[in-house]
Design a protein around this motif. Structure first.
Motif, PDB file in Angstrom:
ATOM      1  N   GLN A 231       0.821  -1.211   0.000  1.00 22.71           N
ATOM      2  CA  GLN A 231       0.000   0.000   0.000  1.00 22.71           C
ATOM      3  C   GLN A 231       0.857   1.264   0.000  1.00 22.71           C
ATOM      4  O   GLN A 231       0.380   2.347  -0.364  1.00 22.71           O
ATOM      5  N   THR A 232       2.135   1.145   0.396  1.00 21.02           N
ATOM      6  CA  THR A 232       3.025   2.308   0.409  1.00 21.02           C
ATOM      7  C   THR A 232       3.445   2.724  -0.998  1.00 21.02           C
ATOM      8  O   THR A 232       3.907   3.846  -1.200  1.00 21.02           O
ATOM      9  N   GLY A 233       3.345   1.795  -1.953  1.00 22.27           N
ATOM     10  CA  GLY A 233       3.856   2.061  -3.295  1.00 22.27           C
ATOM     11  C   GLY A 233       5.363   1.923  -3.377  1.00 22.27           C
ATOM     12  O   GLY A 233       5.975   2.272  -4.393  1.00 22.27           O
ATOM     13  N   LEU A 234       5.982   1.402  -2.317  1.00 22.53           N
ATOM     14  CA  LEU A 234       7.440   1.280  -2.249  1.00 22.53           C
ATOM     15  C   LEU A 234       7.914  -0.165  -2.318  1.00 22.53           C
ATOM     16  O   LEU A 234       9.122  -0.424  -2.291  1.00 22.53           O
ATOM     17  N   ALA A 235       6.974  -1.102  -2.393  1.00 16.68           N
ATOM     18  CA  ALA A 235       7.312  -2.529  -2.412  1.00 16.68           C
ATOM     19  C   ALA A 235       7.080  -3.099  -3.807  1.00 16.68           C
ATOM     20  O   ALA A 235       6.076  -2.796  -4.453  1.00 16.68           O
ATOM     21  N   ILE A 236       8.016  -3.925  -4.241  1.00 16.92           N
ATOM     22  CA  ILE A 236       7.918  -4.555  -5.559  1.00 16.92           C
ATOM     23  C   ILE A 236       8.230  -6.040  -5.431  1.00 16.92           C
ATOM     24  O   ILE A 236       9.273  -6.411  -4.885  1.00 16.92           O
ATOM     25  N   ASP A 237       7.327  -6.864  -5.910  1.00 20.66           N
ATOM     26  CA  ASP A 237       7.593  -8.298  -6.026  1.00 20.66           C
ATOM     27  C   ASP A 237       8.185  -8.543  -7.405  1.00 20.66           C
ATOM     28  O   ASP A 237       7.611  -8.124  -8.418  1.00 20.66           O
ATOM     29  N   VAL A 238       9.335  -9.201  -7.437  1.00 19.07           N
ATOM     30  CA  VAL A 238      10.031  -9.396  -8.713  1.00 19.07           C
ATOM     31  C   VAL A 238      10.027 -10.863  -9.120  1.00 19.07           C
ATOM     32  O   VAL A 238       9.793 -11.760  -8.303  1.00 19.07           O
ATOM     33  N   SER A 239      10.303 -11.079 -10.379  1.00 16.56           N
ATOM     34  CA  SER A 239      10.374 -12.434 -10.915  1.00 16.56           C
ATOM     35  C   SER A 239      11.337 -12.437 -12.088  1.00 16.56           C
ATOM     36  O   SER A 239      11.893 -11.395 -12.462  1.00 16.56           O
TER      37      SER A 239
END
Length: 314
Positions: A231-239
């Motif tokens: 919700q912060t817009g600062l987290a990214i899940d990568v693949s």
């Protein structure tokens, strides 16, 4: 020997005796009023006294106002010791602390757990996140965002960097683009498959899990709405192509991120073996933007963001 000479000798002897008695009295008073003696009377050993007196994290008077505690010297030696938490450290050490991820719970672990609040049940004693911290705001199972919170600088990520319709904070996006492009120079492909999620998005995810698994099991794998970093817009899940959440940490991309993510301001938010601190199981794919300075310190010191925030920012 004449009378005067004998009298002088006796007088000198008396004076020397008086001096000796005075010295004994002075040394005795000095000993009885010394910090070492007083701490010894409380029960502390020679080695423990040296630790206490050579440590500037707590004063002598503060120790004297407490009962003897064998754990005190160990606790105040810990790097991330916070004086305001001393009582909680000592009380927690008296309990039978067991942590699944740890073979033995040390004073270092106790300090870390109390600092981040994980000596209590998650989702208890919660407080509103201090969003004024910007990219360093803390969101976890003790610090929540309002339902209405939405980052003001959300941007949509280009397909070069993310799957369709992924949004993220602009500052995090600029750094992520550099990260992806530099990894590409080494024939590595890193792509975002999840980023910003609204309160309602997280509420949907959580309710789906709760409906199928029940609250207890859902709480182990899904985060309550308002408590998700996404919700912060600062987290990214990568693949990366050919990998999923169970295999990503076996890829060259993951190994590259381990050594380089902090150079772009990103940290592995939920490291292996740290669930007792973060409240979240190991997620090799979940990266959080905190800025280069904080990310480098977290990486170099081998701590979680929760620990960093409580010791350096709170």
């Amino acid at each position: 020997m004449n009378y005067n000479k004998r009298r002088n000798i006796i007088l000198i002897a008396i004076i020397l005796a008086i001096i000796a008695v005075l010295l004994v009295v002075i040394l005795t008073v000095k000993k009885l009023t010394s910090k070492e003696y007083k701490l010894g009377k409380l029960g502390y050993t020679f080695d423990e006294i040296n630790i206490i007196l050579n440590n500037d994290k707590i004063t002598f008077d503060e120790v004297m106002n407490m009962e003897y505690d064998k754990n005190l010297p160990k606790i105040i030696e810990e790097k991330y010791f916070i004086k305001d938490n001393l009582k909680d450290y000592l009380e927690f050490m008296k309990t039978d602390v067991k942590v699944d991820e740890l073979d033995e719970v040390t004073s270092k672990d106790i300090v870390a757990m109390v600092n981040v609040g994980s000596n209590k049940n998650f989702y208890t004693d919660t407080i509103k996140t201090d969003t004024s911290k910007g990219v360093l705001m803390l969101v976890n199972k003790f610090n929540y965002l309002d339902k209405e919170y939405k980052p003001e600088d959300l941007v949509t990520m280009a397909l070069e960097f993310a799957y369709q319709d992924k949004q993220v904070s602009n500052e995090a996006y600029l750094s992520f683009k550099s990260l992806v492009r530099d990894a590409k120079e080494e024939n590595l492909t890193i792509i975002a498959n999840s980023s910003y999620r609204s309160y309602e998005d997280q509420e949907y995810v959580y309710n789906q899990k709760k409906g199928s698994l029940g609250t207890e099991k859902a709480d182990l794998i899904a985060i309550h709405p308002g408590y998700s970093e996404h919700q912060t817009g600062l987290a990214i899940d990568v693949s990366t192509p050919g990998a999923n959440t169970t295999t990503f940490d076996t890829t060259d991309e993951f190994k590259w991120l381990e050594n380089n993510a902090h150079k772009y301001g990103f940290i592995l938010r939920y490291p292996k073996g740290k669930q007792y601190l973060t409240g979240i199981a190991y997620e090799s794919w979940h990266y959080r933007y905190v800025g280069i300075e904080a990310a480098t310190k977290i990486h170099d010191e081998g701590i979680t963001f929760d620990e960093y925030y409580e010791f350096y920012l709170r």
